[in-house]
Design a protein around this motif. Structure first.
Motif, mmCIF file in Angstrom:
data_model
loop_
_atom_site.group_PDB
_atom_site.id
_atom_site.type_symbol
_atom_site.label_atom_id
_atom_site.label_comp_id
_atom_site.label_asym_id
_atom_site.label_seq_id
_atom_site.Cartn_x
_atom_site.Cartn_y
_atom_site.Cartn_z
ATOM 1 N N ASP A 120 -72.320 26.264 -61.448
ATOM 2 C CA ASP A 120 -72.950 26.270 -60.128
ATOM 3 C C ASP A 120 -74.240 25.464 -60.149
ATOM 4 N N ARG A 121 -75.034 25.615 -61.221
ATOM 5 C CA ARG A 121 -76.253 24.826 -61.340
ATOM 6 C C ARG A 121 -75.917 23.339 -61.472
ATOM 7 N N LEU A 122 -74.794 23.053 -62.127
ATOM 8 C CA LEU A 122 -74.367 21.666 -62.284
ATOM 9 C C LEU A 122 -74.036 21.045 -60.928
ATOM 10 N N THR A 123 -73.249 21.756 -60.113
ATOM 11 C CA THR A 123 -72.916 21.234 -58.790
ATOM 12 C C THR A 123 -74.170 21.147 -57.918
ATOM 13 N N ASP A 124 -75.109 22.075 -58.130
ATOM 14 C CA ASP A 124 -76.369 22.038 -57.393
ATOM 15 C C ASP A 124 -77.149 20.767 -57.716
ATOM 16 N N LEU A 125 -77.038 20.310 -58.949
ATOM 17 C CA LEU A 125 -77.746 19.095 -59.351
ATOM 18 C C LEU A 125 -77.246 17.866 -58.601
ATOM 19 N N PHE A 126 -75.968 17.861 -58.223
ATOM 20 C CA PHE A 126 -75.450 16.728 -57.458
ATOM 21 C C PHE A 126 -76.217 16.586 -56.143
ATOM 22 N N PHE A 174 -83.336 12.943 -64.117
ATOM 23 C CA PHE A 174 -82.406 13.976 -63.706
ATOM 24 C C PHE A 174 -80.979 13.447 -63.670
ATOM 25 N N GLY A 175 -80.827 12.198 -63.237
ATOM 26 C CA GLY A 175 -79.498 11.609 -63.218
ATOM 27 C C GLY A 175 -78.909 11.508 -64.613
ATOM 28 N N PHE A 176 -79.724 11.088 -65.571
ATOM 29 C CA PHE A 176 -79.271 11.000 -66.964
ATOM 30 C C PHE A 176 -78.925 12.386 -67.500
ATOM 31 N N PHE A 177 -79.772 13.373 -67.188
ATOM 32 C CA PHE A 177 -79.512 14.741 -67.627
ATOM 33 C C PHE A 177 -78.197 15.256 -67.050
ATOM 34 N N LEU A 178 -77.940 14.946 -65.776
ATOM 35 C CA LEU A 178 -76.705 15.372 -65.131
ATOM 36 C C LEU A 178 -75.494 14.780 -65.825
ATOM 37 N N ILE A 179 -75.551 13.506 -66.142
ATOM 38 C CA ILE A 179 -74.428 12.844 -66.816
ATOM 39 C C ILE A 179 -74.170 13.477 -68.182
ATOM 40 N N VAL A 180 -75.243 13.711 -68.935
ATOM 41 C CA VAL A 180 -75.107 14.327 -70.260
ATOM 42 C C VAL A 180 -74.507 15.723 -70.140
ATOM 43 N N LEU A 181 -74.962 16.484 -69.134
ATOM 44 C CA LEU A 181 -74.465 17.843 -68.954
ATOM 45 C C LEU A 181 -72.983 17.854 -68.598
ATOM 46 N N VAL A 182 -72.589 16.951 -67.708
ATOM 47 C CA VAL A 182 -71.174 16.868 -67.333
ATOM 48 C C VAL A 182 -70.320 16.511 -68.542
ATOM 49 N N ILE A 183 -70.769 15.541 -69.323
ATOM 50 C CA ILE A 183 -70.018 15.126 -70.515
ATOM 51 C C ILE A 183 -69.903 16.275 -71.508
ATOM 52 N N ALA A 184 -71.001 17.027 -71.685
ATOM 53 C CA ALA A 184 -70.991 18.149 -72.627
ATOM 54 C C ALA A 184 -69.977 19.208 -72.203
ATOM 55 N N PHE A 185 -69.943 19.527 -70.910
ATOM 56 C CA PHE A 185 -68.984 20.511 -70.427
ATOM 57 C C PHE A 185 -67.547 20.025 -70.605
ATOM 58 N N ILE A 186 -67.320 18.753 -70.298
ATOM 59 C CA ILE A 186 -65.958 18.216 -70.411
ATOM 60 C C ILE A 186 -65.495 18.197 -71.860
ATOM 61 N N ILE A 187 -66.400 17.820 -72.775
ATOM 62 C CA ILE A 187 -66.037 17.807 -74.201
ATOM 63 C C ILE A 187 -65.671 19.211 -74.667
ATOM 64 N N LEU A 188 -66.454 20.194 -74.244
ATOM 65 C CA LEU A 188 -66.148 21.574 -74.626
ATOM 66 C C LEU A 188 -64.803 22.002 -74.072
ATOM 67 N N VAL A 227 -62.550 25.403 -63.847
ATOM 68 C CA VAL A 227 -62.670 24.740 -62.559
ATOM 69 C C VAL A 227 -62.327 23.264 -62.681
ATOM 70 N N PHE A 228 -62.464 22.705 -63.880
ATOM 71 C CA PHE A 228 -62.126 21.296 -64.072
ATOM 72 C C PHE A 228 -60.629 21.049 -63.874
ATOM 73 N N ARG A 229 -59.818 22.104 -63.885
ATOM 74 C CA ARG A 229 -58.395 21.928 -63.634
ATOM 75 C C ARG A 229 -58.135 21.594 -62.171
ATOM 76 N N SER A 230 -59.037 21.972 -61.300
ATOM 77 C CA SER A 230 -58.858 21.736 -59.875
ATOM 78 C C SER A 230 -59.931 20.772 -59.382
ATOM 79 N N ILE A 231 -59.544 19.518 -59.221
ATOM 80 C CA ILE A 231 -60.487 18.529 -58.695
ATOM 81 C C ILE A 231 -60.883 18.894 -57.272
ATOM 82 N N GLY A 232 -59.937 19.492 -56.538
ATOM 83 C CA GLY A 232 -60.222 19.876 -55.163
ATOM 84 C C GLY A 232 -61.338 20.906 -55.079
ATOM 85 N N ASP A 233 -61.279 21.944 -55.933
ATOM 86 C CA ASP A 233 -62.308 22.974 -55.920
ATOM 87 C C ASP A 233 -63.660 22.399 -56.330
#
Length: 251
Positions: A120-126, A174-188, A227-233
């Protein structure tokens, strides 16, 4: 009887918290501001603030529902408890409390609830990044801006000044932090076994019990990333983030 005790205890806690939050308030300044403000604009602003409470929960619902159906009431309660703790405790401790409240109300593992809060914090960053990008384009000060010391703690060397290039650098950071955070979640999410092997190997050198505990935490946390399974969500959650930040800007 138990319900009555809970209600009475809740009222007492509420009174104590209100005293704690308002104990240093200068009421003469508050009443002076009330007498001079435009009640029409203030009313519209308050409507926006309360509306954002519901849009935040709506954004979060698209993330939480990947695990199990959770009532809007439970998510709203967890969110408001988290807000209250953020006002009282430092370091945004309310986000941890929000995850704990959701885990109790919806009978979810805490680590999974915490993953939902992190997403939720990640989507808030967008939404935050979008606002900062707009600020980069539309707000270009030519002189340093003075920050009132009563609003923010600033070191003596900073002298309460915000330099013109800070906004742009902050947005880029913040943009760089967001990218790193997204990548970290996806790798996990995509390489959960690899992460577990690395964690078990490193922590196993310290304590087998610790390694097992962290192993289970990572598993539950990764499950929260479904949630990454559903691009729509995810798209809907990000869309509601834009709506929430838009309402905040209008307010």
């Amino acid at each position: 009887m138990k319900k009555k005790i809970q209600v009475i205890l809740g009222i007492i806690i509420g009174i104590v918290l209100m005293w704690f939050l308002l104990r240093h308030t200068k009421w003469e300044e508050v009443f002076s501001a009330l007498n001079t403000m435009h009640w029409g604009w203030m009313s519209l602003s308050i409507v926006g603030v309360f509306t954002s409470f519901f849009t935040r929960v709506k954004r979060w619902s698209y993330i939480v529902r990947t695990a199990k159906p959770v009532s809007y009431r439970h998510m709203f309660s967890a969110t408001q408890v988290g807000f209250l703790c953020n006002f009282i405790f430092p370091g945004r401790a309310g986000e941890v409390v929000r995850a704990l409240a959701l885990s109790r109300l919806a009978t979810l593992p805490f680590t999974k609830s915490f993953a939902f809060v992190a997403l939720d914090r990640l989507t808030d960053l967008f939404g935050l990044i979008a606002v900062m990008l707009i600020a980069m384009v539309g707000f270009k000060p030519t002189e340093a801006i003075t920050i009132p010391e009563e609003f923010i703690d600033v070191p003596d060397w900073a002298q309460g000044l915000l330099q013109p290039d800070v906004i742009q650098k902050g947005a880029m950071g913040f943009g760089f932090f967001l990218i790193v955070l997204v990548i970290a979640f996806i790798i996990l999410y995509l390489n959960q076994r690899l992460v577990l092997r690395i964690s078990d190997a490193i922590l196993g050198l310290v304590s087998k019990k610790l390694a097992d505990s962290i192993h289970n935490m990572i598993v539950h946390f990764a499950e929260g990333l479904h949630v990454f399974r559903s691009i729509g969500d995810m798209t809907k959650a990000i869309g509601w983030s834009f709506v929430t930040w838009g309402i905040a800007c209008l307010s």
